[in-house]
Write an enzyme that holds these catalytic residues in place. Structure first.
Site, PDB file in Angstrom:
ATOM      1  N   ASP A  93      13.160   6.696   2.980  1.00 50.67           N
ATOM      2  CA  ASP A  93      13.125   7.433   1.717  1.00 50.67           C
ATOM      3  C   ASP A  93      11.682   7.818   1.428  1.00 50.67           C
ATOM      4  OD1 ASP A  93      15.843   7.113   1.403  1.00 50.67           O
ATOM      5  OD2 ASP A  93      15.643   5.275   0.230  1.00 50.67           O
TER       6      ASP A  93
ATOM      7  N   ASP B 257      27.668   8.807  -0.988  1.00 51.43           N
ATOM      8  CA  ASP B 257      27.041   7.696  -1.701  1.00 51.43           C
ATOM      9  C   ASP B 257      28.137   6.921  -2.426  1.00 51.43           C
ATOM     10  OD1 ASP B 257      24.505   8.456  -0.895  1.00 51.43           O
ATOM     11  OD2 ASP B 257      24.102   9.618  -2.705  1.00 51.43           O
TER      12      ASP B 257
END
EC number: 4.3.2.10
Length: 257
Positions: free
Chosen positions: A130, A11
């Site tokens: 997600d 990330d």
């Protein structure tokens, strides 16, 4: 039989690698290039880079590090974050990325998937989903890189996965938000539910905390790869050891000697 893929996830925020818990409270991990080189040398099968601030902040991810990564590593890598158009994707692929991944932008405009597939082919197009368990059911969430900008959609993950496949995407990364960063294991039931409803590869994301979690996700689901971050960043699991244990459990994997 195709080998199962081990995929470290990096990330990225403000050009450094970070990691949060359940997509929140991010801490700095380190340098993008150094970590990419580390995981490539350790035997990772692919890398995924998510610019987690790009979509929530309505900006394109920084591409200055992509070309350098392409020069340093010899495994495929996928880049995600803020990709809203064919032009955005082309810029990233031209810098050396093998795949691009879209998520929030595809939810906002699903035709983006078709356009990317038409231009670059299914093999280059990944869609991230997600998924969060809320009030007794799973829902797809959007703009998850920022706590105050996350949106719960009305879509259920299975229906959205089917649409993603019908539009030509070559792969799905299913991010189980309730498991993210807590190291309690992958959500096997939810992964099975989504994977069994599509025929394209599905990558598990969210929950890895020990080697047994990887063994379980490959033994008890039909997913094609397992993505993880914290266990690699914090040196809880070494990729060579993980692959040896998968091999011992008759899970096909690429062993680097």
């Amino acid at each position: 039989m195709l080998t199962k893929r081990i995929i470290p996830c990096l990330d990225v925020k403000d050009d450094v690698v970070v990691k949060g818990v359940k997509f929140r409270n991010h801490r700095i991990i380190g340098d993008i290039i150094e970590l990419a080189q580390k995981y490539s040398d350790a035997g990772a099968d692919e890398l995924v880079f998510y610019d987690i601030g790009a979509s929530p902040d309505n900006k394109l991810l920084s591409i200055k590090w992509i070309q350098e990564i392409a020069k340093k590593i010899n495994i495929p890598f996928c880049v995600a974050g803020g990709i809203k158009s064919v032009e955005n994707a082309r810029a990233i692929l031209n810098e050396g990325a093998d795949k691009i991944s879209v998520n929030s932008a595809a939810l906002a405009r699903p035709d983006l998937i078709d356009e990317l597939v038409y231009e670059f082919g299914s093999q280059c197009v990944v869609v991230g989903i997600d998924s969060k368990f809320i009030d007794g059911e799973f829902k797809v969430c959007q703009y998850t890189g920022s706590a105050d900008k996350t949106v719960q959609t009305l879509l259920d993950p299975v229906s959205w996965a089917k649409e993603v496949e019908s539009r030509g995407a070559g792969e799905i990364v299913l991010n189980c938000m309730n498991q993210d960063g807590v190291k309690g294991g992958y959500d096997l039931e939810h992964l099975r539910e989504v994977q069994s409803n599509v025929s394209i590869p599905v990558i598990a994301s969210g929950g890895a905390g020990e080697i047994q979690h990887f063994i379980d996700v490959f033994k008890y689901t039909e997913i094609d790869g397992a993505l993880a971050a914290s266990v690699f960043h914090d040196d809880i699991i070494a990729i060579p050891e993980l692959k040896q244990e998968l091999f011992k459990n008759n899970i096909p994997t690429r062993i680097v000697k």
